[in-house]
Design a protein around this motif. Structure first.
Motif, PDB file in Angstrom:
ATOM      1  N   ALA A  79      10.926 -23.464 -15.746  1.00  0.00           N
ATOM      2  CA  ALA A  79      12.381 -23.380 -15.790  1.00  0.00           C
ATOM      3  C   ALA A  79      12.886 -22.025 -16.269  1.00  0.00           C
ATOM      4  CB  ALA A  79      12.930 -24.484 -16.685  1.00  0.00           C
ATOM      5  N   VAL A  80      12.214 -21.440 -17.272  1.00  0.00           N
ATOM      6  CA  VAL A  80      12.735 -20.203 -17.880  1.00  0.00           C
ATOM      7  C   VAL A  80      11.948 -18.962 -17.493  1.00  0.00           C
ATOM      8  CG1 VAL A  80      13.688 -21.490 -19.819  1.00  0.00           C
ATOM      9  CG2 VAL A  80      11.397 -20.517 -20.011  1.00  0.00           C
ATOM     10  N   GLY A  81      10.777 -19.135 -16.891  1.00  0.00           N
ATOM     11  CA  GLY A  81      10.025 -17.990 -16.387  1.00  0.00           C
ATOM     12  C   GLY A  81       9.322 -17.156 -17.425  1.00  0.00           C
ATOM     13  N   THR A  82       9.033 -17.716 -18.584  1.00  0.00           N
ATOM     14  CA  THR A  82       8.300 -16.982 -19.616  1.00  0.00           C
ATOM     15  C   THR A  82       7.519 -17.954 -20.482  1.00  0.00           C
ATOM     16  OG1 THR A  82       8.479 -15.419 -21.469  1.00  0.00           O
ATOM     17  CG2 THR A  82      10.249 -17.034 -21.210  1.00  0.00           C
ATOM     18  N   ASN A  83       6.450 -17.449 -21.108  1.00  0.00           N
ATOM     19  CA  ASN A  83       5.658 -18.235 -22.057  1.00  0.00           C
ATOM     20  C   ASN A  83       6.057 -17.958 -23.501  1.00  0.00           C
ATOM     21  OD1 ASN A  83       4.309 -18.442 -19.602  1.00  0.00           O
ATOM     22  ND2 ASN A  83       2.288 -18.460 -20.530  1.00  0.00           N
ATOM     23  N   ASP A  84       6.893 -16.955 -23.727  1.00  0.00           N
ATOM     24  CA  ASP A  84       7.207 -16.461 -25.069  1.00  0.00           C
ATOM     25  C   ASP A  84       8.220 -17.369 -25.759  1.00  0.00           C
ATOM     26  OD1 ASP A  84       7.691 -15.042 -27.349  1.00  0.00           O
ATOM     27  OD2 ASP A  84       8.042 -13.128 -26.335  1.00  0.00           O
ATOM     28  N   ILE A  85       7.771 -18.044 -26.824  1.00  0.00           N
ATOM     29  CA  ILE A  85       8.658 -18.975 -27.518  1.00  0.00           C
ATOM     30  C   ILE A  85       9.752 -18.247 -28.295  1.00  0.00           C
ATOM     31  CG2 ILE A  85       6.877 -20.743 -27.708  1.00  0.00           C
ATOM     32  CD1 ILE A  85       6.424 -19.927 -30.574  1.00  0.00           C
ATOM     33  N   THR A  86       9.585 -16.962 -28.572  1.00  0.00           N
ATOM     34  CA  THR A  86      10.573 -16.236 -29.368  1.00  0.00           C
ATOM     35  C   THR A  86      11.832 -15.900 -28.578  1.00  0.00           C
ATOM     36  OG1 THR A  86       9.582 -14.076 -28.863  1.00  0.00           O
ATOM     37  CG2 THR A  86       8.762 -15.254 -30.809  1.00  0.00           C
ATOM     38  N   VAL A  87      11.787 -16.030 -27.248  1.00  0.00           N
ATOM     39  CA  VAL A  87      12.984 -15.761 -26.445  1.00  0.00           C
ATOM     40  C   VAL A  87      13.580 -17.051 -25.892  1.00  0.00           C
ATOM     41  CG1 VAL A  87      12.172 -13.471 -25.814  1.00  0.00           C
ATOM     42  CG2 VAL A  87      11.669 -15.391 -24.308  1.00  0.00           C
ATOM     43  N   MET A  88      13.029 -18.189 -26.297  1.00  0.00           N
ATOM     44  CA  MET A  88      13.574 -19.472 -25.872  1.00  0.00           C
ATOM     45  C   MET A  88      14.584 -19.965 -26.900  1.00  0.00           C
ATOM     46  SD  MET A  88      10.118 -21.349 -24.452  1.00  0.00           S
ATOM     47  CE  MET A  88       8.951 -20.489 -23.405  1.00  0.00           C
ATOM     48  N   GLY A  89      14.922 -21.227 -26.842  1.00  0.00           N
ATOM     49  CA  GLY A  89      15.841 -21.804 -27.821  1.00  0.00           C
ATOM     50  C   GLY A  89      16.904 -22.662 -27.161  1.00  0.00           C
ATOM     51  N   GLY A  90      17.221 -23.771 -27.803  1.00  0.00           N
ATOM     52  CA  GLY A  90      18.279 -24.636 -27.317  1.00  0.00           C
ATOM     53  C   GLY A  90      17.992 -25.353 -26.017  1.00  0.00           C
ATOM     54  N   LEU A  91      16.727 -25.441 -25.609  1.00  0.00           N
ATOM     55  CA  LEU A  91      16.405 -26.039 -24.310  1.00  0.00           C
ATOM     56  C   LEU A  91      16.533 -27.559 -24.318  1.00  0.00           C
ATOM     57  CD1 LEU A  91      13.352 -23.878 -23.149  1.00  0.00           C
ATOM     58  CD2 LEU A  91      15.716 -23.775 -22.352  1.00  0.00           C
ATOM     59  N   ALA A  92      16.664 -28.170 -25.476  1.00  0.00           N
ATOM     60  CA  ALA A  92      16.849 -29.622 -25.523  1.00  0.00           C
ATOM     61  C   ALA A  92      18.134 -30.037 -24.820  1.00  0.00           C
ATOM     62  CB  ALA A  92      16.854 -30.111 -26.966  1.00  0.00           C
ATOM     63  N   LYS A  93      19.138 -29.158 -24.811  1.00  0.00           N
ATOM     64  CA  LYS A  93      20.395 -29.474 -24.137  1.00  0.00           C
ATOM     65  C   LYS A  93      20.254 -29.379 -22.618  1.00  0.00           C
ATOM     66  CE  LYS A  93      23.106 -27.667 -28.014  1.00  0.00           C
ATOM     67  NZ  LYS A  93      24.091 -26.628 -28.432  1.00  0.00           N
ATOM     68  N   LYS A  94      19.443 -28.430 -22.155  1.00  0.00           N
ATOM     69  CA  LYS A  94      19.274 -28.224 -20.722  1.00  0.00           C
ATOM     70  C   LYS A  94      18.177 -29.110 -20.137  1.00  0.00           C
ATOM     71  CE  LYS A  94      22.154 -24.776 -19.809  1.00  0.00           C
ATOM     72  NZ  LYS A  94      23.088 -24.738 -18.668  1.00  0.00           N
ATOM     73  N   MET A  95      17.181 -29.440 -20.946  1.00  0.00           N
ATOM     74  CA  MET A  95      16.027 -30.204 -20.479  1.00  0.00           C
ATOM     75  C   MET A  95      15.756 -31.357 -21.450  1.00  0.00           C
ATOM     76  SD  MET A  95      13.601 -26.912 -19.553  1.00  0.00           S
ATOM     77  CE  MET A  95      12.379 -27.885 -18.672  1.00  0.00           C
ATOM     78  N   PRO A  96      16.645 -32.312 -21.547  1.00  0.00           N
ATOM     79  CA  PRO A  96      16.495 -33.373 -22.549  1.00  0.00           C
ATOM     80  C   PRO A  96      15.269 -34.245 -22.344  1.00  0.00           C
ATOM     81  CG  PRO A  96      18.273 -33.874 -21.016  1.00  0.00           C
ATOM     82  CD  PRO A  96      17.883 -32.459 -20.753  1.00  0.00           C
ATOM     83  N   VAL A  97      14.925 -34.555 -21.104  1.00  0.00           N
ATOM     84  CA  VAL A  97      13.760 -35.407 -20.847  1.00  0.00           C
ATOM     85  C   VAL A  97      12.480 -34.693 -21.263  1.00  0.00           C
ATOM     86  CG1 VAL A  97      12.426 -36.585 -19.066  1.00  0.00           C
ATOM     87  CG2 VAL A  97      14.928 -36.616 -18.977  1.00  0.00           C
ATOM     88  N   PHE A 141      13.187 -25.726 -28.429  1.00  0.00           N
ATOM     89  CA  PHE A 141      14.134 -26.760 -28.025  1.00  0.00           C
ATOM     90  C   PHE A 141      15.412 -26.833 -28.871  1.00  0.00           C
ATOM     91  CE2 PHE A 141       9.991 -28.334 -26.503  1.00  0.00           C
ATOM     92  CZ  PHE A 141      10.300 -28.445 -25.154  1.00  0.00           C
ATOM     93  N   PHE A 142      15.377 -26.285 -30.068  1.00  0.00           N
ATOM     94  CA  PHE A 142      16.531 -26.423 -30.937  1.00  0.00           C
ATOM     95  C   PHE A 142      17.053 -25.047 -31.331  1.00  0.00           C
ATOM     96  CE2 PHE A 142      13.760 -30.142 -31.540  1.00  0.00           C
ATOM     97  CZ  PHE A 142      14.613 -31.115 -31.030  1.00  0.00           C
ATOM     98  N   GLY A 143      18.061 -25.031 -32.135  1.00  0.00           N
ATOM     99  CA  GLY A 143      18.649 -23.763 -32.511  1.00  0.00           C
ATOM    100  C   GLY A 143      19.444 -23.155 -31.366  1.00  0.00           C
ATOM    101  N   GLU A 144      19.746 -21.882 -31.501  1.00  0.00           N
ATOM    102  CA  GLU A 144      20.521 -21.185 -30.486  1.00  0.00           C
ATOM    103  C   GLU A 144      19.595 -20.507 -29.478  1.00  0.00           C
ATOM    104  OE1 GLU A 144      23.755 -21.305 -30.160  1.00  0.00           O
ATOM    105  OE2 GLU A 144      23.909 -22.603 -31.937  1.00  0.00           O
ATOM    106  N   ALA A 145      20.088 -20.407 -28.232  1.00  0.00           N
ATOM    107  CA  ALA A 145      19.327 -19.727 -27.190  1.00  0.00           C
ATOM    108  C   ALA A 145      19.252 -18.239 -27.507  1.00  0.00           C
ATOM    109  CB  ALA A 145      19.984 -19.947 -25.828  1.00  0.00           C
ATOM    110  N   ARG A 146      18.073 -17.674 -27.481  1.00  0.00           N
ATOM    111  CA  ARG A 146      17.903 -16.257 -27.784  1.00  0.00           C
ATOM    112  C   ARG A 146      17.931 -15.386 -26.535  1.00  0.00           C
ATOM    113  NH1 ARG A 146      15.746 -19.187 -31.594  1.00  0.00           N
ATOM    114  NH2 ARG A 146      14.172 -20.025 -30.203  1.00  0.00           N
ATOM    115  N   ASP A 147      17.929 -16.005 -25.356  1.00  0.00           N
ATOM    116  CA  ASP A 147      18.062 -15.275 -24.104  1.00  0.00           C
ATOM    117  C   ASP A 147      19.031 -16.065 -23.240  1.00  0.00           C
ATOM    118  OD1 ASP A 147      17.787 -14.173 -21.527  1.00  0.00           O
ATOM    119  OD2 ASP A 147      15.752 -13.498 -21.939  1.00  0.00           O
ATOM    120  N   ALA A 148      20.281 -15.648 -23.250  1.00  0.00           N
ATOM    121  CA  ALA A 148      21.327 -16.423 -22.574  1.00  0.00           C
ATOM    122  C   ALA A 148      21.052 -16.566 -21.089  1.00  0.00           C
ATOM    123  CB  ALA A 148      22.688 -15.760 -22.802  1.00  0.00           C
TER     124      ALA A 148
END
Length: 620
Positions: free
Chosen positions: A357-375, A436-443
């Motif tokens: 979905a996001v095109g990267t393996n780096d967890i430091t640029v993810m965030g907030g994906l629980a809202k976009k990918m709840p399942v 999955f939580f917190g704010e998205a670090r890469d909008a």
């Protein structure tokens, strides 16, 4: 179960992926779109037959198929046999089940890859090799399938061969596991030398009857364990497993959940009659397992690649399984192998959905994906909780069974295993919050995130249900099919205080990591400039040591051997050739067409012959 059914059922589990592999090899380019469904259907058929075999041996029986004789020399025979015992039946179901779900998931994940038919061809080969390994009855057959597993994993890890990192990871996995495979080859030779038979059952009988000396039994066990250390990524041969993440994510799920890495655990469990006669070997297995569990967990604390975090987690959990085997509980080890296959496969498939979905393996640029990918987020959280060992999930039951097996005689090992629970919760809590939580670090990436297609979500749903119910449903002391694990040996039931302790540590680790990531409290490993962080980030410099020291020594020896070959061996032959060429040129020059030279040479030769004749006559 009639003898007629018993004679073909073990083969029926193995044959479908063989047919799939041959079909995809012959027609792969022509049936590209159908390749995934062909491979999936084959593994589904294997899974159905594996379940049939499991029900047949649940009471402790063994299915023995008619062997296929390959060659014989005197009294020695090499035949491909297929036996299914309670141990192998569990492994067959786990391998076929996870392989089927990975096949289905891959239909969606690899849909746009132009080499999709080749990919499923490799998957079929891998599944064939694992199933063949599980039903093997003699050392040669076991070794053939063991090596075939390594070859197939090499192809899958390096599937994206255009990327240098994938090629390097495949080569590293192949070389490191070959070091361990030397142990299995040497064990096969030692067993044959002692028993004059290649049948594994004959080796077990000789060990249990006392026909082999204690030091021979210990040596045989340690050689087998060396092979298991390589395949199951135990210290110090663990270095290949995190790098294997360069393969496609479904491959990571297949290799790190229930198949290749579990092969080493299965090998030790399968040959446990040998280990049971050697307390020294058992102690080595338990010690390496306990150390690997806590050692790998520390390295997972600072990884930023989501797949590498899960890879180090796999190494750690495999250490748990080896610890249980060393402590004498085959049932606890295989119980944890089974539950781990479910929640670790779910973690990898969910991670694959995130990467997709996001095109990267780096967890430091993810965030907030629980809202976009709840399942996906829900399943990942559940699988992570099972990995930590929180009740009532599958990992809770099996982890506590492993810990309970160490209490009687391994207090130091038990302490290491308990501390590993805390570390596991810490690194998984970090992943959960950052991804999955917190704010998205890469909008930009966050905006494009979406749930995976149904063909990818469906296997996650199946695994999620298994993670929720498999622990209680298969627990050896309460579960309706727990008697199959019970047939492998007694499985200790963790006392209430132990369950409470591990649960409390798990919750403590999760809470601490959440607060650290949010910045609410100081994080011990939050500063990348600190020596401790660098030590973990560089994986204790073990890879560096292998590359510089071991690799450098090998390169130096190679240059020395090349110099000896070039200067001594080749130099000697070149010197002889040059001498012959020079002597020929001088002889040719000596002719010159002058009759005086010919007469002089003839006269000189005559004089030499006369002198030799005179000296010989004088001796007479």
């Amino acid at each position: 179960m009639t003898n007629a059914i018993a004679s073909w059922l073990p083969w029926a589990v193995v044959l479908p992926p063989l047919v799939s592999f041959l079909l995809l090899t012959a027609l792969g380019s022509k049936i590209r779109k159908a390749a995934g469904w062909i491979g999936s259907l084959a593994t589904l058929i294997s899974l159905i037959f594996a379940f049939r075999a499991l029900t047949a041996v649940s009471g402790g029986a063994t299915l023995v198929a008619d062997p296929l004789l390959l060659l014989s020399y005197g009294d020695v025979e090499v035949a491909f046999g297929a036996d299914v015992s309670p141990l192998s039946a569990i492994m067959l179901v786990v391998v076929a089940g996870v392989s089927f779900l990975v096949h289905v998931y891959s239909i969606g994940y690899m849909a746009k890859d132009p080499r999709i038919a080749v990919y499923f061809q490799y998957l079929s080969l891998f599944t064939l090799a694992m199933l063949g390994l599980v039903v093997s009855t003699n050392w040669v057959e076991l070794y053939v399938f063991w090596e075939l597993v390594g070859a197939a994993s090499f192809l899958l890890i390096g599937f994206d061969y255009m990327r240098p990192a994938a090629r390097a990871a495949a080569f590293k996995a192949f070389i490191v596991t070959r070091i361990g495979d030397i142990g299995l080859f040497a064990a096969m030779i030692l067993a044959f030398a002692q028993t004059k038979s290649l049948a594994i059952a004959d080796t077990f009988q000789a060990v249990q009857s006392g026909a082999l000396a204690p030091n021979v039994v210990t040596g045989l066990a340690l050689l087998i364990f060396l092979a298991a250390v390589g395949k199951s990524g135990q210290f110090p041969l663990h270095v290949w497993l995190p790098d294997a993440m360069e393969g496609p994510t479904p491959v990571s799920a297949l290799i790190h959940a229930a198949t290749m890495v579990a092969a080493g655990v299965y090998l030790v469990a399968f040959t446990y009659p040998i280990f049971a006669q050697s307390p020294s070997a058992q102690f080595v297995v338990a010690t390496i397992g306990a150390f690997t569990a806590i050692f790998a967990a520390t390295m997972a604390l600072v990884q930023t690649d989501i797949k590498r975090v899960l890879a180090y987690s796999t190494v750690s959990q495999l250490g748990y399984m080896m610890l249980a085997l060393g402590a004498g509980s085959v049932g606890a080890a295989i119980f944890h192998l089974t539950t781990h296959a479910f929640f670790k496969a779910l973690l990898f498939l969910a991670a694959g959905a995130v990467i997709h979905a996001v095109g990267t393996n780096d967890i430091t640029v993810m965030g907030g994906l629980a809202k976009k990918m709840p399942v996906t987020a829900a399943w990942f959280v559940i699988a992570a909780a099972a990995l930590v060992g929180l009740p009532p999930l599958a990992g809770f039951f099996s982890k506590d069974a492993v810990l309970a097996s160490t209490v009687p005689g391994y207090p130091a090992h038990f302490t290491a295993a308990v501390l590993t629970v805390l570390l596991t919760a810490a690194y998984m809590g970090r992943v959960l919050w950052l991804v999955f939580f917190g704010e998205a670090r890469d909008a930009g990436r966050h905006a494009a995130a979406h749930e995976a297609p149904l063909v990818m979500r469906a296997p996650m749903h199946v695994l999620g249900v298994l993670v929720l119910v498999a622990g209680a449903f298969t627990a050896p002391w309460t579960g309706p099919i727990g008697r199959v694990f019970g047939a492998l040996g007694e499985v200790a039931h963790a006392p209430l205080w132990m369950a409470g302790l591990t649960t409390a540590l798990g919750l403590l680790g999760l809470g601490f990591s959440f607060l650290c990531v949010r910045g609410a409290i100081p994080c011990p490993l939050g500063d990348p400039t600190r020596a401790a962080y660098r030590l973990l980030e560089e994986r204790y410099y073990i890879d560096w040591f292998y590359e510089r020291a071991v690799g450098g020594a090998a390169a130096l020896f190679g240059r020395f051997a090349e110099a000896v070959d070039r200067l001594v061996i080749d130099g000697l032959w070149r010197g002889i050739a040059d001498a012959l060429i020079v002597s020929g040129e001088r002889a040719d020059a000596a002719g010159g067409g002058q009759i005086q030279r010919y007469n002089a040479v003839a006269l000189f030769a005559l004089v030499v012959m006369l002198v030799v004749f005179a000296l010989s006559m004088k001796g007479v």
